[in-house]
Design an enzyme around this catalytic site. Structure first.
Site, PDB file in Angstrom:
ATOM      1  N   ILE A 158      15.312  11.152 -33.476  1.00 15.45           N
ATOM      2  CA  ILE A 158      14.183  11.471 -32.579  1.00 15.45           C
ATOM      3  C   ILE A 158      12.860  11.038 -33.218  1.00 15.45           C
ATOM      4  CG2 ILE A 158      12.960  13.301 -31.338  1.00 15.45           C
ATOM      5  CD1 ILE A 158      15.699  14.812 -31.209  1.00 15.45           C
ATOM      6  N   ALA A 236      10.553  20.254 -32.533  1.00 12.13           N
ATOM      7  CA  ALA A 236      11.750  20.380 -33.383  1.00 12.13           C
ATOM      8  C   ALA A 236      12.289  21.816 -33.290  1.00 12.13           C
ATOM      9  CB  ALA A 236      11.402  19.988 -34.805  1.00 12.13           C
ATOM     10  N   ARG A 237      11.820  22.677 -34.169  1.00 10.11           N
ATOM     11  CA  ARG A 237      12.186  24.086 -34.123  1.00 10.11           C
ATOM     12  C   ARG A 237      10.952  24.891 -34.509  1.00 10.11           C
ATOM     13  NH1 ARG A 237      15.785  22.902 -31.354  1.00 10.11           N
ATOM     14  NH2 ARG A 237      18.019  23.236 -31.655  1.00 10.11           N
ATOM     15  N   GLU A 266      11.456  32.388 -29.915  1.00 12.98           N
ATOM     16  CA  GLU A 266      11.570  32.111 -28.476  1.00 12.98           C
ATOM     17  C   GLU A 266      12.338  33.218 -27.778  1.00 12.98           C
ATOM     18  OE1 GLU A 266      13.220  28.182 -27.908  1.00 12.98           O
ATOM     19  OE2 GLU A 266      11.788  27.318 -29.312  1.00 12.98           O
ATOM     20  N   HIS A 284      10.356  24.823 -24.217  1.00 16.23           N
ATOM     21  CA  HIS A 284      11.525  24.154 -24.806  1.00 16.23           C
ATOM     22  C   HIS A 284      12.208  23.213 -23.792  1.00 16.23           C
ATOM     23  CE1 HIS A 284      14.636  24.577 -28.260  1.00 16.23           C
ATOM     24  NE2 HIS A 284      14.736  23.393 -27.681  1.00 16.23           N
ATOM     25  N   GLY A 286      12.509  19.823 -24.298  1.00 10.03           N
ATOM     26  CA  GLY A 286      12.803  18.543 -24.945  1.00 10.03           C
ATOM     27  C   GLY A 286      13.869  17.707 -24.245  1.00 10.03           C
TER      28      GLY A 286
HETATM   29  C1  8YV Z   1      18.698  21.819 -26.289  1.00 12.76           C
HETATM   30  C2  8YV Z   1      17.497  21.230 -28.430  1.00 12.76           C
HETATM   31  O1  8YV Z   1      18.583  21.697 -24.942  1.00 12.76           O
HETATM   32  O2  8YV Z   1      19.357  19.817 -28.657  1.00 12.76           O
HETATM   33  C3  8YV Z   1      18.587  20.580 -29.194  1.00 12.76           C
HETATM   34  O3  8YV Z   1      18.659  20.825 -30.417  1.00 12.76           O
HETATM   35  O4  8YV Z   1      16.610  21.757 -28.987  1.00 12.76           O
HETATM   36  C4  8YV Z   1      17.462  21.261 -26.940  1.00 12.76           C
HETATM   37  O5  8YV Z   1      17.075  20.025 -26.484  1.00 12.76           O
HETATM   38  C5  8YV Z   1      18.908  23.253 -26.692  1.00 12.76           C
HETATM   39  O6  8YV Z   1      19.133  23.330 -28.055  1.00 12.76           O
HETATM   40  C6  8YV Z   1      20.028  23.895 -25.923  1.00 12.76           C
HETATM   41  O7  8YV Z   1      20.961  24.515 -26.748  1.00 12.76           O
END
Ligand code: 8YV
Length: 319
Positions: A158, A236-237, A266, A284, A286
Site C-alpha cells: 500500500i 494503517a492502524r 475504534e 475506516h 480503506g
Molecule cells: C478491512 C483493513 O476492511 O484489510 C485491512 O487490514 O484495515 C480494512 O481494509 C478491515 O480490516 C476488515 O477486517
C-alpha cells in the site's frame, strides 16, 4: 459437512462460493460485531471462522471453537486482531486478503491527503451550513500538494501504491522502511530514516502494520519534529499514532492538518478530535469499494475452501 462460521454480514460472493463448495454456513448476519455474550457458543464446533478487524481471536475464542477448527480466515490484510501464537499452538491456520485492497486503500489515502491539504471538510461544512457568503481571496486557503514532499512510512504494497500516485503531483518522495524498496528507488524516492522523514516531509502517510514495535511510532516527540505546515495521514492502524498527542498538536496548530481513517479505539475517538476543524475523519473506509470487497470475499472463500479440503490456504499468514 464442514462448517464455517461468519462473524458478520459479508459481500454475497462469500456465502455463494462457500455454499457451492458444500460448506455449511452459520452466520451472525449484521453489520455490528457479535455481542460478547453468546460469542463463544456461536463458534463452537467450527471448521473455519471468517473474522474481521473487530473480532479478537484469542485463547478464549479458539478454545470455544474446539478441536475441529482448522482455519481463521481474516477478511482484511491486517491481522493484528489475531493472536498468531495461540493459533499456532493449536495447529490452526490463519489466512488474510493481501493485494486485492492495495489500490482502494491507496486511493483513500489520497482522498484524505487532498481533503486535508485543501480544507475540504471546512469548505463542505460552510456550504452545507449555509454560512458561505461568496468567494474571497483569503477564504479557506490550504497548502499545495503539487510539488510538495511526500513521506511514506512503511513501503509495503500500500505504501508503494501511495508513492506511485505522487508522480502525478510532481512530488519529491521520501520513504522509511526497514530495507530498500527497489520499486521506490526506481521512481527516484529516497530511503531515509523515520526521524528525517517526519522532519522533512510536507505530507506524512502511514502504511506500517500494527505490531508492538509500531505502537505510537508517531509519538508526541515525533509529532513535535514535524513542520508547522505538515499533514499527517493514517490509513494503517490507529495505535500507530499517539492520538491524544495528535489532538494537542492539531488544536495548537503545531501541524497544519491530519486525515484519519483509523483510530486507536475504534469506533471511539480521542477526546477533542471531533471538535477540530483541521482534521478529516473517515470511518475506516480503506477497502470499502464494491469491487474490492467482492475480491476480498472471493479470496476468503478460496482460502476456506482450500483449508477445508485439506489443502494449504492460498494466502497463509506466517509472520
Ligand atoms: C478491512 C483493513 O476492511 O484489510 C485491512 O487490514 O484495515 C480494512 O481494509 C478491515 O480490516 C476488515 O477486517
Amino acid at each position: 459437512m464442514p462448517r464455517a462460521i461468519l462473524t458478520r454480514r459479508f459481500p454475497p460472493a462469500l456465502v455463494e462460493q462457500l455454499t457451492a463448495a458444500g460448506i455449511d454456513i452459520t452466520r451472525h448476519n449484521g453489520d455490528e460485531p457479535m455481542p460478547r455474550a453468546g460469542r463463544l457458543e456461536f463458534v463452537c464446533g467450527a471448521d473455519a471462522i471468517v473474522t474481521t478487524i473487530n473480532d479478537r481471536v484469542d485463547d478464549g475464542l479458539l478454545d470455544a471453537a474446539g478441536d475441529s477448527l482448522k482455519l481463521v480466515a481474516n477478511f482484511g490484510v491486517g491481522y493484528d486482531n489475531i493472536d498468531l501464537d495461540a493459533c499456532r499452538a493449536r495447529g490452526v491456520l490463519v489466512s488474510n486478503t493481501p493485494g486485492v485492497l492495495t489500490d482502494a486503500t491507496a486511493d483513500l489515502a489520497w482522498t484524505l491527503i487532498l481533503m486535508a491539504a485543501r480544507r475540504a471538510v471546512e469548505g463542505e461544512r460552510m456550504v452545507r451550513g449555509g454560512e458561505w457568503r461568496g468567494w474571497a481571496p483569503t477564504q479557506l486557503v490550504g497548502v499545495d500538494v503539487t510539488g510538495a514532499t511526500l513521506g511514506v512510512v512503511g513501503a509495503g504494497r500500500i505504501g508503494c501504491a501511495v508513492a506511485r500516485r505522487a508522480a502525478g503531483f510532481h512530488m519529491t518522495v521520501l520513504y522509511a522502511h526497514p530495507r530498500n524498496q527497489p520499486e521506490l528507488d526506481r521512481i527516484g524516492a529516497q530511503h531515509v530514516d523515520i526521524d528525517q522523514l517526519v522532519a522533512e516531509a510536507d505530507i506524512i502517510s502511514l502504511h506500517v502494520p500494527m505490531r508492538p514495535e509500531t505502537h505510537h511510532l508517531i509519538s508526541r516527540e515525533r509529532i513535535a519534529q514535524m513542520k508547522r505546515t505538515a499533514i499527517l495521514i493514517n490509513t494503517a492502524r490507529g495505535p500507530v499514532v499517539d492520538e491524544a498527542a495528535l489532538v494537542d498538536a492539531l488544536r495548537e496548530r503545531r501541524i497544519f492538518a491530519a486525515g484519519l481513517d483509523v483510530y486507536e479505539n475504534e469506533p471511539r475517538l480521542a477526546p477533542g478530535l471531533v471538535e477540530l476543524h483541521n482534521v478529516a475523519l473517515l470511518p475506516h473506509l480503506g477497502s470499502a469499494t464494491e469491487g474490492t470487497r467482492t475480491k476480498m470475499a472471493e479470496m476468503v472463500a478460496a482460502n476456506v475452501i482450500a483449508a477445508l479440503s485439506g489443502k494449504p490456504p492460498l494466502n497463509p499468514v506466517t509472520a
